[in-house]
Each structure stands twice: as C-alpha cells, then as structure tokens.
Write an enzyme that holds these catalytic residues in place. Structure first.
Site, PDB file in Angstrom:
ATOM      1  N   GLN A 273       0.839  -1.206   0.000  1.00 13.96           N
ATOM      2  CA  GLN A 273       0.000   0.000   0.000  1.00 13.96           C
ATOM      3  C   GLN A 273       0.870   1.251   0.000  1.00 13.96           C
ATOM      4  O   GLN A 273       1.559   1.520   0.992  1.00 13.96           O
ATOM      5  CB  GLN A 273      -0.893  -0.004   1.250  1.00 13.96           C
ATOM      6  CG  GLN A 273      -1.778   1.217   1.370  1.00 13.96           C
ATOM      7  CD  GLN A 273      -2.547   1.249   2.687  1.00 13.96           C
ATOM      8  OE1 GLN A 273      -2.116   0.653   3.683  1.00 13.96           O
ATOM      9  NE2 GLN A 273      -3.666   1.940   2.710  1.00 13.96           N
ATOM     10  N   GLY A 274       0.818   2.033  -1.059  1.00 15.61           N
ATOM     11  CA  GLY A 274       1.610   3.255  -1.145  1.00 15.61           C
ATOM     12  C   GLY A 274       0.756   4.490  -0.912  1.00 15.61           C
ATOM     13  O   GLY A 274       0.429   5.214  -1.858  1.00 15.61           O
ATOM     14  N   TYR A 275       0.385   4.702   0.344  1.00 17.82           N
ATOM     15  CA  TYR A 275      -0.391   5.893   0.697  1.00 17.82           C
ATOM     16  C   TYR A 275       0.519   6.918   1.404  1.00 17.82           C
ATOM     17  O   TYR A 275       0.714   8.015   0.921  1.00 17.82           O
ATOM     18  CB  TYR A 275      -1.543   5.526   1.649  1.00 17.82           C
ATOM     19  CG  TYR A 275      -2.826   5.058   0.999  1.00 17.82           C
ATOM     20  CD1 TYR A 275      -2.842   4.479  -0.252  1.00 17.82           C
ATOM     21  CD2 TYR A 275      -4.053   5.190   1.670  1.00 17.82           C
ATOM     22  CE1 TYR A 275      -4.034   4.043  -0.833  1.00 17.82           C
ATOM     23  CE2 TYR A 275      -5.243   4.757   1.094  1.00 17.82           C
ATOM     24  CZ  TYR A 275      -5.230   4.186  -0.150  1.00 17.82           C
ATOM     25  OH  TYR A 275      -6.408   3.755  -0.706  1.00 17.82           O
ATOM     26  N   SER A 276       1.060   6.532   2.583  1.00 17.61           N
ATOM     27  CA  SER A 276       1.748   7.496   3.455  1.00 17.61           C
ATOM     28  C   SER A 276       3.050   7.993   2.847  1.00 17.61           C
ATOM     29  O   SER A 276       3.749   7.261   2.136  1.00 17.61           O
ATOM     30  CB  SER A 276       2.072   6.854   4.804  1.00 17.61           C
ATOM     31  OG  SER A 276       0.909   6.324   5.379  1.00 17.61           O
TER      32      SER A 276
ATOM     33  N   GLU B 146     -13.826  -3.457   5.343  1.00 16.91           N
ATOM     34  CA  GLU B 146     -13.426  -4.256   6.495  1.00 16.91           C
ATOM     35  C   GLU B 146     -13.648  -3.511   7.802  1.00 16.91           C
ATOM     36  O   GLU B 146     -12.825  -3.570   8.692  1.00 16.91           O
ATOM     37  CB  GLU B 146     -11.950  -4.664   6.377  1.00 16.91           C
ATOM     38  CG  GLU B 146     -11.706  -5.873   5.509  1.00 16.91           C
ATOM     39  CD  GLU B 146     -12.423  -7.120   5.998  1.00 16.91           C
ATOM     40  OE1 GLU B 146     -12.164  -7.526   7.128  1.00 16.91           O
ATOM     41  OE2 GLU B 146     -13.249  -7.657   5.259  1.00 16.91           O
TER      42      GLU B 146
ATOM     43  N   GLU C 232      -5.676   9.080  18.047  1.00 14.20           N
ATOM     44  CA  GLU C 232      -6.178  10.466  18.123  1.00 14.20           C
ATOM     45  C   GLU C 232      -7.096  10.773  16.943  1.00 14.20           C
ATOM     46  O   GLU C 232      -8.149  11.401  17.105  1.00 14.20           O
ATOM     47  CB  GLU C 232      -5.006  11.458  18.136  1.00 14.20           C
ATOM     48  CG  GLU C 232      -4.151  11.435  19.402  1.00 14.20           C
ATOM     49  CD  GLU C 232      -3.176  10.264  19.450  1.00 14.20           C
ATOM     50  OE1 GLU C 232      -3.014   9.565  18.425  1.00 14.20           O
ATOM     51  OE2 GLU C 232      -2.581  10.036  20.520  1.00 14.20           O
TER      52      GLU C 232
HETATM   53  C1  LIG Z   1       3.883  -0.499  11.421  1.00 16.14           C
HETATM   54  C2  LIG Z   1       3.265   0.463  10.460  1.00 16.14           C
HETATM   55  C3  LIG Z   1       2.908   0.016   9.204  1.00 16.14           C
HETATM   56  C4  LIG Z   1       2.392   0.913   8.262  1.00 16.14           C
HETATM   57  N1  LIG Z   1       2.107   0.453   6.995  1.00 16.14           N
HETATM   58  C5  LIG Z   1       1.719   1.327   6.051  1.00 16.14           C
HETATM   59  C6  LIG Z   1       1.550   0.890   4.701  1.00 16.14           C
HETATM   60  O1  LIG Z   1       1.739  -0.285   4.366  1.00 16.14           O
HETATM   61  N2  LIG Z   1       1.202   1.804   3.781  1.00 16.14           N
HETATM   62  C7  LIG Z   1       0.972   3.126   4.093  1.00 16.14           C
HETATM   63  O2  LIG Z   1       0.630   3.892   3.202  1.00 16.14           O
HETATM   64  N3  LIG Z   1       1.124   3.565   5.366  1.00 16.14           N
HETATM   65  C8  LIG Z   1       1.499   2.701   6.342  1.00 16.14           C
HETATM   66  N4  LIG Z   1       1.680   3.132   7.644  1.00 16.14           N
HETATM   67  C9  LIG Z   1       1.541   4.559   7.920  1.00 16.14           C
HETATM   68  C10 LIG Z   1       0.380   4.937   8.819  1.00 16.14           C
HETATM   69  O3  LIG Z   1      -0.823   4.906   8.119  1.00 16.14           O
HETATM   70  C11 LIG Z   1       0.713   6.327   9.388  1.00 16.14           C
HETATM   71  O4  LIG Z   1       1.833   6.182  10.238  1.00 16.14           O
HETATM   72  C12 LIG Z   1      -0.416   6.936  10.153  1.00 16.14           C
HETATM   73  O5  LIG Z   1      -1.472   7.283   9.291  1.00 16.14           O
HETATM   74  C13 LIG Z   1       0.042   8.200  10.934  1.00 16.14           C
HETATM   75  O6  LIG Z   1       0.695   9.081  10.087  1.00 16.14           O
HETATM   76  P1  LIG Z   1       2.137   9.655  10.455  1.00 16.14           P
HETATM   77  O7  LIG Z   1       3.018   8.516  10.796  1.00 16.14           O
HETATM   78  O8  LIG Z   1       2.542  10.558   9.342  1.00 16.14           O
HETATM   79  O9  LIG Z   1       1.928  10.493  11.771  1.00 16.14           O
HETATM   80  P2  LIG Z   1       1.347  11.959  11.889  1.00 16.14           P
HETATM   81  O10 LIG Z   1       0.110  12.060  11.045  1.00 16.14           O
HETATM   82  O11 LIG Z   1       2.426  12.945  11.642  1.00 16.14           O
HETATM   83  O12 LIG Z   1       0.916  11.999  13.405  1.00 16.14           O
HETATM   84  C14 LIG Z   1       1.851  12.275  14.459  1.00 16.14           C
HETATM   85  C15 LIG Z   1       1.064  12.401  15.753  1.00 16.14           C
HETATM   86  O13 LIG Z   1       0.147  13.516  15.668  1.00 16.14           O
HETATM   87  C16 LIG Z   1      -1.180  13.082  15.931  1.00 16.14           C
HETATM   88  N5  LIG Z   1      -2.127  13.775  15.043  1.00 16.14           N
HETATM   89  C17 LIG Z   1      -2.004  13.962  13.714  1.00 16.14           C
HETATM   90  N6  LIG Z   1      -3.088  14.631  13.238  1.00 16.14           N
HETATM   91  C18 LIG Z   1      -3.900  14.865  14.302  1.00 16.14           C
HETATM   92  C19 LIG Z   1      -5.158  15.519  14.458  1.00 16.14           C
HETATM   93  N7  LIG Z   1      -5.801  16.047  13.418  1.00 16.14           N
HETATM   94  N8  LIG Z   1      -5.675  15.587  15.700  1.00 16.14           N
HETATM   95  C20 LIG Z   1      -5.044  15.039  16.776  1.00 16.14           C
HETATM   96  N9  LIG Z   1      -3.833  14.410  16.689  1.00 16.14           N
HETATM   97  C21 LIG Z   1      -3.274  14.330  15.468  1.00 16.14           C
HETATM   98  C22 LIG Z   1      -1.184  11.593  15.621  1.00 16.14           C
HETATM   99  O14 LIG Z   1      -2.209  10.922  16.323  1.00 16.14           O
HETATM  100  C23 LIG Z   1       0.206  11.172  16.064  1.00 16.14           C
HETATM  101  O15 LIG Z   1       0.221  10.947  17.445  1.00 16.14           O
HETATM  102  C24 LIG Z   1       2.177   2.268   8.610  1.00 16.14           C
HETATM  103  C25 LIG Z   1       2.511   2.708   9.902  1.00 16.14           C
HETATM  104  C26 LIG Z   1       3.045   1.822  10.811  1.00 16.14           C
HETATM  105  C27 LIG Z   1       3.427   2.338  12.169  1.00 16.14           C
END
Ligand SMILES: Cc1cc2nc3c(=O)[nH]c(=O)nc-3n(C[C@H](O)[C@H](O)[C@H](O)COP(=O)(O)OP(=O)(O)OC[C@H]3O[C@@H](n4cnc5c(N)ncnc54)[C@H](O)[C@@H]3O)c2cc1C
Length: 405
Positions: free
Chosen positions: A128-131, A246, A392
């Site tokens: 999955q290439g989202y983040s 899901e 969050e």
């Molecule tokens: C083990 C693992 C596997 C993953 N696998 C994939 C994958 O296969 N493909 C993919 O695309 N992504 C993947 N992800 C990414 C995952 O979807 C993101 O890490 C997640 O959406 C959070 O984004 P971020 O890491 O950029 O954190 P950020 O969005 O930068 O968040 C940092 C902190 O700020 C808080 N925060 C952010 N926005 C808000 C808000 N509006 N209100 C309150 N608090 C907030 C968050 O809760 C968090 O505590 C994976 C992540 C992990 C840890």
C-alpha cells in the site's frame, strides 16, 4: 467446501465447520509460530494462503462471481475469530482486502481480468503506497507526482512506512496528477509494478528489531496509463472506498481472545513465593477486568454489525471498533510482559525464528522459552495504535461523526 453461500447460515454449524477445517488443515509449525509470537516469513503467509485457497475460503469478503465465498458479514466475523483463536496466520490484507474491492468497484474490465485471479492465487503480493513523510494522518498532503507523457505516467517522489514492500510484486499508490488543484482534488489511484526501473526500497528497522516496513523511492518511474484505476484526479474516491472496507475486522476480537488465553497460561505457570500468579487476588482482578472489556468489545462489535446490516449506523463504527480493539490488545500485551517478569527481559533475536530453536535443541544448546518473544511482541504491537489511522484521529472521527461535536 460447504458454507459457500449466505443463505441458510446457521452460526453453530458454521463455527463447527470452520473449527473442523482448522483442526485438520492448520499446520502445527505455523500454529506454534503464531501462538509463540514468532516472526512469519513470506513463505509462511503464502503457505496458509494456498491452504485457504484450496478450500475456497481465501477471499471471505469477495463475491462468488470473482471466486470469493459470498459469506455474510457475520460469517466472516465467525471465520476470522475462529482462525485467530486457533493460531492461524492472518492473510495479508493489501491484495485480498484492500485493493481487490477497489478494482471490483472502479477497475476496468482488463484490470479485473488481470489482477483479481492473481490476488486470489497468491501470485501477486501487493503493498500500500499511501503514506509519505509529511502525509500520514493528513494524507491529502501527499506530494508524489505522476505526470502524463506519451502513454505513461512518470512518477517521482517517496512513500514511507510501506509494509512488506520488500516482498511486493505490485503497489497500489496515491499520486498527485493535478498540481494546481487543492488537497484531495488532484489525486489519482495507480497500480505500479514493483519491478519497474526507478523504484528503490530502503528498509526501516522497527522497535522490535524486525524489518516489516520500508521507504519506497520513485525516480522517473514509467507506469502505463492503463494502470490508472477509476477517473483521473478522482483517486480520493477509491482511497476512501478502500479505507471504509473491512470496518468490522478492526476490533480483532479473536486475536485478543488468543492473547488473553496466553496471559492466563502464563499466570498459571509462573510460581512466585510458592504460589502460581493466577492465585494472586490482584492478578485475578486484572484478568477479570480484561475479560469484561473483551466481552464488551465482542458485544459492541456484534451490535454495531447488526445495526449496519439493518441499514442503520452512524458511519464511525470502524473507528469505534479499531480504537477499542487496539486499546485492549495493547493492554493485554502489557500485562503479559508484567506476568512474565524478568523472563520477558532477554531480547534474543533467535527466539523469533523457530529454525534456530530446533537447531539449538538438536545441538543440545538451551533453546528459548516462549516468554523470550514477549518483549518483541509487546514492542511490535505499539504499531497498532498508529497504522490504519492513529488513536487520536479515530477519536476525532468518533467525536465528529458519531457524537456530532
Ligand atoms: C507499522 C506500520 C505500518 C504501516 N504500513 C503502512 C503501509 O503499508 N502503507 C501506508 O501507506 N502507510 C502505512 N503506515 C503509515 C500509517 O498509516 C501512518 O503512520 C499513520 O497514518 C500516521 O501518520 P504519520 O506517521 O505521518 O503520523 P502523523 O500524522 O504525523 O501523526 C503524528 C502524531 O500527531 C497526531 N495527530 C495527527 N493529526 C492529528 C489531528 N488532526 N488531531 C489530533 N492528533 C493528530 C497523531 O495521532 C500522532 O500521534 C504504517 C505505519 C506503521 C506504524
């Protein structure tokens, strides 16, 4: 190969059928790995995928016309729960549960004919290439660009946290195709062959020392225009559709039942001051609390499922279940580590790979107890309150959508 259809579904008979299948077909070495919190290799996932495929049960969420079971939401719930309790590996979601429903709903006839059978057979492993760095919770901030030139999209940019990219044949990917449009408006949904020149993968080592996730870089990667799913610039519709799928699997009730049983076994086996920990009233109270929370989660899940099946619901069910399920699963791992005490302290890499254990046993060297993997499992499970939307972010959705705040 019974229970293919939704009609005439009898919960007890169906559950018994799934249990009988698991008793006969779940390989003991895989079961031991899952119960013992060891790492699963690509081959382990593919082996279980093939066993389910041979049974006709690898795609519980797919309609029969595409080779799925056509099961109701309730049947899928029972199946997932029984598999988890028995210690079966989870099937990898990216192909079967994520991109496949999108291809069925928005893909061209050619895309359906090419990709769905390959997902079903296990031939293609998807990621999955989202983040991206700077685009996780705020996914619409993504910057990876795809410019259209001579029948291809030329992709440049970076994805991150990409689970199992190192195994993947294909990636479904959100890219920016309209550079003037705001946020969600200019995003498209592309299918990218991971062997295309210009793609490089850099592993990210996680807290538990494992490599599950990666950075993926795109340097002038040419993707055929035929790999666009749905309309150009309308990829957000596919992205949202995928994330809404899901919704009931998010609580992972089965896994928590299995892990609670592991905790109870630890408490029976660990003797402190001549008494098993299970006899300690404070531990008894702690376990009772977890059991009550698990029962409450199970009933909430069933209640929400029933409500949505009747056409009701507030739309935040997935968030409620993910948040509650995650909180409980993490609490159980915390108690496991506490119950194991000093036995959970050693962090031995070899404990995660059973081959090393078997070799050690053959050589007469001391092996590792199943408590040796607990610290790693505890650390690994910190991820569940981040991926698929952080706690969050789920709370924000619940407060807006369900509570109207
Ligand atoms: C083990 C693992 C596997 C993953 N696998 C994939 C994958 O296969 N493909 C993919 O695309 N992504 C993947 N992800 C990414 C995952 O979807 C993101 O890490 C997640 O959406 C959070 O984004 P971020 O890491 O950029 O954190 P950020 O969005 O930068 O968040 C940092 C902190 O700020 C808080 N925060 C952010 N926005 C808000 C808000 N509006 N209100 C309150 N608090 C907030 C968050 O809760 C968090 O505590 C994976 C992540 C992990 C840890």
């Amino acid at each position: 190969m019974m229970a293919q259809q939704n009609s005439g579904f009898e919960p007890q008979a169906f559950r018994a059928e799934v249990r009988a299948f698991l008793a006969e077909k779940l390989p003991e070495d895989l079961r031991r790995k899952v119960i013992g919190h060891q790492r699963l290799a690509k081959q382990d996932f593919l082996r279980w995928h093939e066993i389910l495929r041979a049974q006709g049960w690898v795609a519980p969420n797919w309609p029969v016309e595409h080779g799925g079971t056509g099961w109701s939401v309730m049947q899928r719930y029972v199946f997932d729960e029984e598999c988890a309790v028995a210690g079966a590996p989870e099937t990898v979601p990216f192909g079967l549960r994520m991109v496949a429903p999108v291809i069925m709903a928005y893909g061209s006839a050619e895309q359906k004919a090419r990709y769905l059978p390959r997902i079903l057979s296990g031939e293609d492993w998807w990621c999955q290439g989202y983040s991206e760095p700077g685009a996780g919770s705020d996914l619409a901030a993504l910057k990876t660009r795809a410019e259209r030139k001579d029948g291809v999209f030329v992709v440049n940019g970076q994805k991150t946290w990409t689970t199992y990219a190192q195994y993947a044949d294909m990636m479904f990917c959100l890219v920016r195709t309209d550079f003037e449009a705001k946020a969600q408006a200019g995003i498209s949904f592309l299918l990218i062959d991971m062997r295309t020149p210009g793609i490089s993968i850099r592993p990210i080592r996680t807290l538990d020392g494992d490599v599950e996730i990666n950075e993926v870089f795109f340097d002038n990667v040419e993707v055929p225009v035929a790999n666009l799913v749905g309309e150009l610039h309308k990829g957000w519709t596919c992205a949202k559709y995928l994330l809404s799928h899901e919704r009931f699997g998010a609580s992972r009730v089965g896994r928590s039942k299995r892990e609670l049983a592991f905790l109870q076994r630890l408490l029976r086996e660990r003797v402190v001051d001549g008494q098993p920990l299970a006899a300690d009233p404070i531990w008894a109270q702690t376990v009772a609390r977890l059991e009550i929370d698990l029962l409450a989660l199970e009933h909430t899940n069933l209640r929400l499922m029933e409500r949505v099946q009747r056409g009701g619901g507030h739309g935040a069910e997935a968030s409620v279940l993910k948040l509650l399920g995650t909180t409980l699963a993490q609490a159980i791992t915390e108690r496991q580590v506490e119950a194991a005490g000093v036995h959970a302290l050693p962090f031995r890499q070899q404990a995660f790979t059973p081959q090393n254990l078997e070799d050690a046993a053959q050589d007469g060297r001391p092996g590792c107890a199943d408590t040796d993997t607990l610290a790693g499992f505890y650390l690994n499970l910190r991820k569940i309150s981040i991926y698929g939307g952080t706690d969050e972010v789920q709370k924000n959705i619940i407060s807006k959508v369900a509570l109207g705040l």
